[in-house]
Design a protein around this motif. Structure first.
Motif, PDB file in Angstrom:
ATOM      1  N   CYS A 146       4.065   8.830  -1.872  1.00  0.00           N
ATOM      2  CA  CYS A 146       3.929   8.184  -0.439  1.00  0.00           C
ATOM      3  C   CYS A 146       4.554   9.063   0.736  1.00  0.00           C
ATOM      4  N   SER A 173       0.861  -1.245  -0.077  1.00  0.00           N
ATOM      5  CA  SER A 173      -0.062  -0.013   0.208  1.00  0.00           C
ATOM      6  C   SER A 173       0.923   1.444  -0.075  1.00  0.00           C
ATOM      7  N   THR A 174       2.131   1.074   0.506  1.00  0.00           N
ATOM      8  CA  THR A 174       2.875   2.096   0.297  1.00  0.00           C
ATOM      9  C   THR A 174       4.257   1.661  -0.073  1.00  0.00           C
ATOM     10  N   LYS A 199      -3.237   4.761  -1.420  1.00  0.00           N
ATOM     11  CA  LYS A 199      -2.546   3.451  -1.806  1.00  0.00           C
ATOM     12  C   LYS A 199      -1.671   3.767  -3.044  1.00  0.00           C
ATOM     13  N   GLU A 245      -8.989   7.313   2.198  1.00  0.00           N
ATOM     14  CA  GLU A 245      -8.216   6.840   0.744  1.00  0.00           C
ATOM     15  C   GLU A 245      -7.739   7.787  -0.146  1.00  0.00           C
TER      16      GLU A 245
END
Ligand code: AMP
Ligand code: ZN
Length: 120
Positions: free
Chosen positions: A11, A3-4, A49, A28
């Motif tokens: 990010c 997700s990162t 994400k 999100e």
């Protein structure tokens, strides 16, 4: 997909490790001003994400992308774009090297405001 990405500049912005001028945030989505604006209003809407580009989208991302696209007109007005049709805004999603993408974390550029613009 993780997700990162620890090497990704967006990010790091989302995590607050690199400063940005934040416009909006929810669970999100993160929105911040472009550091080198092309237009009087220029911000980017990004999923929290880490999705490298539009090329990696799957049907599971349809709701997220729908939320991003429906957020654009609201935030454009909030940030000073005049209403449609005299005002309006431009949405750009550069994808891949030949698409002109420099940062490989999916981002939707939203540009607007009085012309002329620096670019575009
Ligand atoms: P693209 O060419 O579509 O990948 O766009 C990347 C955008 O990110 C460019 O318009 C840059 O000006 C912008 N950008 C790069 N680093 C930062 C940063 N630290 N804060 C805000 N915007 C950035
Ligand atoms: Zn990222």
């Amino acid at each position: 997909m993780a997700s990162t990405d620890p090497n990704c500049i967006f990010c790091k912005i989302i995590e607050g490790k690199i400063p940005s001028r934040k416009v909006y945030e929810d669970d999100e989505i993160f929105v911040f001003h472009d550091i080198a604006p092309w237009a009087p209003v220029h911000f980017m809407i990004v999923p929290k994400k880490h999705i490298p580009s539009m090329a990696q989208l799957t049907p599971d991302d349809a709701a997220l992308m729908g939320r991003i696209m429906t957020l654009a007109p609201k935030l454009a007005l909030d940030e000073g774009c005049r209403p449609y049709p005299d005002g309006g805004f431009r949405v750009v999603v550069n994808t891949g090297n030949e698409g002109g993408q420099e940062v490989h974390h999916l981002h939707v550029h939203v540009m607007g405001g009085p012309r002329p613009w620096l670019r575009g």
